[in-house]
Structure formats: structure tokens, C-alpha cells
Design an enzyme around this catalytic site. Structure first.
Site, mmCIF file in Angstrom:
data_model
loop_
_atom_site.group_PDB
_atom_site.id
_atom_site.type_symbol
_atom_site.label_atom_id
_atom_site.label_comp_id
_atom_site.label_asym_id
_atom_site.label_seq_id
_atom_site.Cartn_x
_atom_site.Cartn_y
_atom_site.Cartn_z
ATOM 1 N N CYS A 69 32.209 45.223 37.683
ATOM 2 C CA CYS A 69 33.061 45.334 38.870
ATOM 3 C C CYS A 69 34.421 45.930 38.494
ATOM 4 O O CYS A 69 35.209 45.293 37.790
ATOM 5 C CB CYS A 69 33.218 43.942 39.491
ATOM 6 N N CYS A 72 37.426 43.844 39.559
ATOM 7 C CA CYS A 72 37.510 42.653 38.696
ATOM 8 C C CYS A 72 38.199 42.997 37.382
ATOM 9 O O CYS A 72 39.059 42.251 36.899
ATOM 10 C CB CYS A 72 36.119 42.095 38.398
#
Length: 147
Positions: A69, A72
Site C-alpha cells: 500500500c 501506508c
């Protein structure tokens, strides 16, 4: 702190009791003798998360993320900086949603990154999406104040 406080060691997973009046800043684990609070988030798996949730009197700030991600990964250094400011009032944890799929499902994680603020086994605040360090700290402090 006016009463005994339970803190789970991020190194060995043992639960420690901090005596009344003792500041958690310099506390060391009675089992592995490591520093209890290092100013860095603790990477937990499903078992480690469950142990922290069940046994810690310190509020938990959980970053649910995944290595693939991009947002993230962008938020990771911000979470690290926020951890330095929030410890020892809060225990920052990183939970990889890919490796902890059952826990992520049980927590109803539908998007990442998601921050969860938890106290005594229950969720008190949730935020999905990227935040900078200052926003993470402000959001956490607001959540603690309102709970």
C-alpha cells in the site's frame, strides 16, 4: 499513576505491572529487561495484538497497514514521529493487514491505512487515510480526551 498499571512488553510479550506512582518512561521488562517504551511502534502479529489488547492498561494506537500500500508506506515515517511524541501515554502498534487477515476482518477494516485508538479492549476512535505526524498526535489526544 495512582494505581498499578499493566504494560505488555513489546519485545517478549510478557505482561508487567508498574507500581503506583512509578513513571513508565524508564520502565524495563521484568522478564527480558528491555526498555518498555522506546519511542518506536511495535510490529505485532495477530497473537501479539490480542495480547496487547487483553492485557495492556495503556491505550493502543494501531496502524493497520500493508506493505504493498503506497499511502501506508507514505504514512509510516509520520506514524514513527507521532510514536515518539505519544509514548508512554499511548502504545503505538503496527498491524500488517495481510498477515493478520482474521484480525483485520474482525476489526472491520475496509481500507488502509486505518488508525484505531483502543482502550481496555474496546475501540474509542477510528480514522482511515493518510495523516501527518502532527495530525496523528492531535487526533489521538482528542480521542483520549473524549473517551
Amino acid at each position: 499513576m495512582s494505581e498499578t498499571c499493566q504494560i505488555v512488553c513489546g519485545h517478549c510479550g510478557r505482561t508487567n505491572r508498574l507500581p503506583p506512582g512509578r513513571a513508565p518512561d524508564g520502565a524495563r521488562c521484568g522478564s527480558c529487561h528491555q526498555q518498555m517504551f522506546t519511542g518506536h511502534p511495535i510490529e505485532v502479529d495477530e497473537e501479539g495484538f490480542a495480547r496487547q489488547l487483553a492485557n495492556s492498561d495503556v491505550p493502543l494506537l494501531v496502524d493497520v497497514w500493508a506493505p504493498w500500500c503506497g499511502p501506508c508506506r507514505a504514512m509510516a515515517p509520520m506514524f514513527e514521529r507521532a510514536a515518539q511524541q505519544l509514548e508512554p501515554r499511548v502504545r503505538p502498534l503496527k498491524l500488517n493487514s495481510d498477515r493478520a487477515a482474521a484480525t483485520s476482518s474482525r476489526l472491520n477494516i475496509t481500507g488502509i491505512p486505518t488508525l484505531l485508538l483502543m482502550r481496555r479492549g474496546r475501540e474509542i476512535a477510528r480514522h482511515s487515510g493518510v495523516m501527518d505526524a502532527r495530525s496523528i498526535v492531535a487526533w489521538t489526544e482528542a480521542g483520549l480526551t473524549h473517551s
